[in-house]
Design a protein around this motif. Structure first.
Motif, short mmCIF file in Angstrom:
data_model
loop_
_atom_site.label_atom_id
_atom_site.label_comp_id
_atom_site.label_asym_id
_atom_site.label_seq_id
_atom_site.Cartn_x
_atom_site.Cartn_y
_atom_site.Cartn_z
N VAL A 139 -9.36 11.12 -5.33
CA VAL A 139 -7.80 11.69 -5.35
C VAL A 139 -7.84 13.24 -6.02
CG1 VAL A 139 -6.67 9.56 -5.69
CG2 VAL A 139 -7.58 10.77 -7.72
N ARG A 140 -6.96 13.93 -5.56
CA ARG A 140 -7.06 15.32 -6.00
C ARG A 140 -7.03 15.42 -7.57
NH1 ARG A 140 -4.61 15.72 -0.72
NH2 ARG A 140 -5.97 17.24 0.45
N GLU A 141 -5.98 14.68 -8.17
CA GLU A 141 -5.76 14.94 -9.59
C GLU A 141 -5.43 13.40 -10.22
OE1 GLU A 141 -5.79 15.25 -13.04
OE2 GLU A 141 -6.30 16.83 -11.98
N GLY B 198 -2.15 11.53 -4.03
CA GLY B 198 -3.00 12.52 -3.91
C GLY B 198 -4.34 11.79 -3.30
N ALA B 199 -4.49 10.91 -2.65
CA ALA B 199 -5.60 10.49 -2.10
C ALA B 199 -6.17 11.29 -1.10
CB ALA B 199 -5.51 9.05 -1.37
N VAL B 200 -7.62 11.48 -1.01
CA VAL B 200 -8.11 12.40 -0.20
C VAL B 200 -9.48 11.70 0.82
CG1 VAL B 200 -9.86 14.33 -0.21
CG2 VAL B 200 -7.95 14.25 -2.11
N ALA B 201 -9.98 10.85 0.06
CA ALA B 201 -11.21 10.26 0.98
C ALA B 201 -11.64 9.01 0.48
CB ALA B 201 -12.54 11.28 1.00
N LEU B 202 -12.36 8.26 1.57
CA LEU B 202 -13.00 6.78 0.99
C LEU B 202 -14.13 7.24 0.35
CD1 LEU B 202 -12.89 3.60 1.31
CD2 LEU B 202 -14.00 4.14 3.53
N TRP C 105 0.79 -1.20 -0.10
CA TRP C 105 0.18 0.09 0.06
C TRP C 105 0.75 1.37 0.04
CZ3 TRP C 105 -5.63 0.22 -0.25
CH2 TRP C 105 -5.89 -1.09 -0.55
N ALA C 106 2.08 1.18 0.69
CA ALA C 106 3.04 2.21 0.41
C ALA C 106 3.40 2.51 -1.03
CB ALA C 106 4.22 1.95 1.34
N ARG C 107 3.44 1.19 -1.75
CA ARG C 107 3.94 1.40 -3.13
C ARG C 107 3.03 1.87 -4.05
NH1 ARG C 107 3.86 -3.04 -7.03
NH2 ARG C 107 5.14 -2.69 -8.85
N LEU C 108 1.71 1.74 -3.49
CA LEU C 108 0.37 2.22 -4.44
C LEU C 108 0.67 3.80 -3.99
CD1 LEU C 108 -2.23 -0.42 -3.46
CD2 LEU C 108 -1.62 0.37 -5.88
N GLY C 109 1.18 4.29 -3.21
CA GLY C 109 1.38 5.78 -2.80
C GLY C 109 0.59 6.27 -1.57
N PHE C 110 0.21 5.39 -0.61
CA PHE C 110 -0.46 5.83 0.44
C PHE C 110 0.53 5.78 1.60
CE2 PHE C 110 -3.99 3.50 -1.85
CZ PHE C 110 -4.86 4.54 -1.78
N THR C 111 0.40 6.83 2.49
CA THR C 111 1.14 6.90 3.60
C THR C 111 0.33 6.11 4.83
OG1 THR C 111 1.76 9.13 3.34
CG2 THR C 111 1.71 8.25 5.61
N LEU D 241 -2.09 11.89 6.85
CA LEU D 241 -3.18 12.55 5.90
C LEU D 241 -2.73 12.77 4.41
CD1 LEU D 241 -5.59 14.25 7.90
CD2 LEU D 241 -5.48 11.84 7.63
N ASP D 242 -1.29 12.73 4.57
CA ASP D 242 -0.59 13.32 2.99
C ASP D 242 -0.20 12.15 2.27
OD1 ASP D 242 0.68 14.91 1.21
OD2 ASP D 242 2.41 15.52 2.31
N HIS D 243 -0.70 11.76 1.11
CA HIS D 243 -0.25 10.77 0.43
C HIS D 243 0.28 10.89 -0.90
CE1 HIS D 243 -2.72 8.28 3.15
NE2 HIS D 243 -3.47 9.33 3.33
#
Length: 283
Positions: A242-244, A163-167, A26-32, A158-160
């Protein structure tokens, strides 16, 4: 119009066989990913992906000799989405509203878990309502209230990078999607359910539950081949805003993660996301 008894979806639960491997995925997918949490008196632990609204819980087993709440049985068959927790700010009031609608929630009951921080363990606290399986069609679900949100909703978490924002919600493969979705009117109101191609969708505050046939799922997420081989009902996909999307796609490309895209929708195969289709959409 019947007002909702619940405010939305609090978090999803993803059962994994190897917690540290899942954290790396999940870190590789870009999540903190947060530090590890351990359930007091149980053999289970978790890593979480905290979002600005909602979060994802990666749940695994540390000690199979201890109580696992049937996670061991789930993992005998597969990894992936196990279910979700609905959100409530007042479990006692939520229980009263649900009982007034003929439902049978159990609780509230308190839960604590250790969260392993560099400066030492802290104890996030929760208050839960348990929902009978017969009253949550095609889904395993409970209600969660955070008593110590400041311990788990830290700005750095909360910073990924993706660019993830919300579920946004989950998608369930169902043999009777219309009937299953209708069962959630008692939780979210008479007007919460609408027809969609291949099934029905429940508006859960800002989030949603989609119930679709196997054919409807294949139309939503083409390119999955014969997946999934498991019978319905099956929580099979999770959606995150995601934001973008272009930023998200670039992150995935740079890490050689195969993803499909249709406009502002991106989805990643179960092989990359511990047994679930992971979808990103524009916030």
């Amino acid at each position: 119009m019947t007002p909702p008894a619940l405010s939305g979806i609090d978090h999803t639960l993803v059962g994994v066989r190897d917690l540290d491997s899942a954290r790396a995925h999940w870190a590789r997918l870009g999540f903190t990913v947060t530090p590890r949490g351990r359930h007091i008196g149980w053999g289970t632990a978790n890593y979480c992906v905290m979002l600005e609204r909602g979060y994802i819980e990666l749940l695994g087993i540390l000690d199979p000799a201890q109580f696992t709440n049937n996670l061991d049985k789930f993992l005998e068959t597969r990894e992936g989405l196990m279910g979700l927790a609905f959100a409530s700010d007042d479990p006692a009031a939520t229980k009263a509203r649900l009982e007034a609608r003929g439902l049978h929630p159990d609780g509230p009951k308190d839960l604590k878990r250790y969260l392993e921080l560099p400066e030492g363990d802290v104890l996030p606290e929760f208050r839960l309502l348990f929902l009978p399986k017969a009253e949550t069609p095609d889904l395993s679900a409970f209600v969660c209230c955070h008593l110590t949100p400041e311990l788990v909703r830290r700005p750095a978490w909360l910073d990924h990078d993706n660019g993830a924002v919300a579920l946004r919600g989950i998608t369930v493969i169902s043999e009777q999607p219309d009937k299953s979705a209708s069962g959630y009117r008692a939780y979210f109101g008479e007007d919460a359910v609408r027809a969609i191609p291949g099934g029905a969708e429940v508006a859960c505050g800002p989030e949603s539950l989609r119930f679709v046939t196997r054919e409807g799922f294949a139309a939503l997420y083409p390119g999955q081949g014969s997946w999934p081989p498991f019978p319905a009902p099956l929580p099979a996909a999770m959606t995150v805003t995601v934001r973008e999307p272009s930023r998200t796609m670039t992150h995935l490309w740079n890490r050689a993660i195969r993803a499909d895209r249709d406009g502002d929708r991106i989805w990643v195969a179960p092989s990359e996301a511990n047994g679930l289709v992971l979808e990103f959409v524009k916030a």
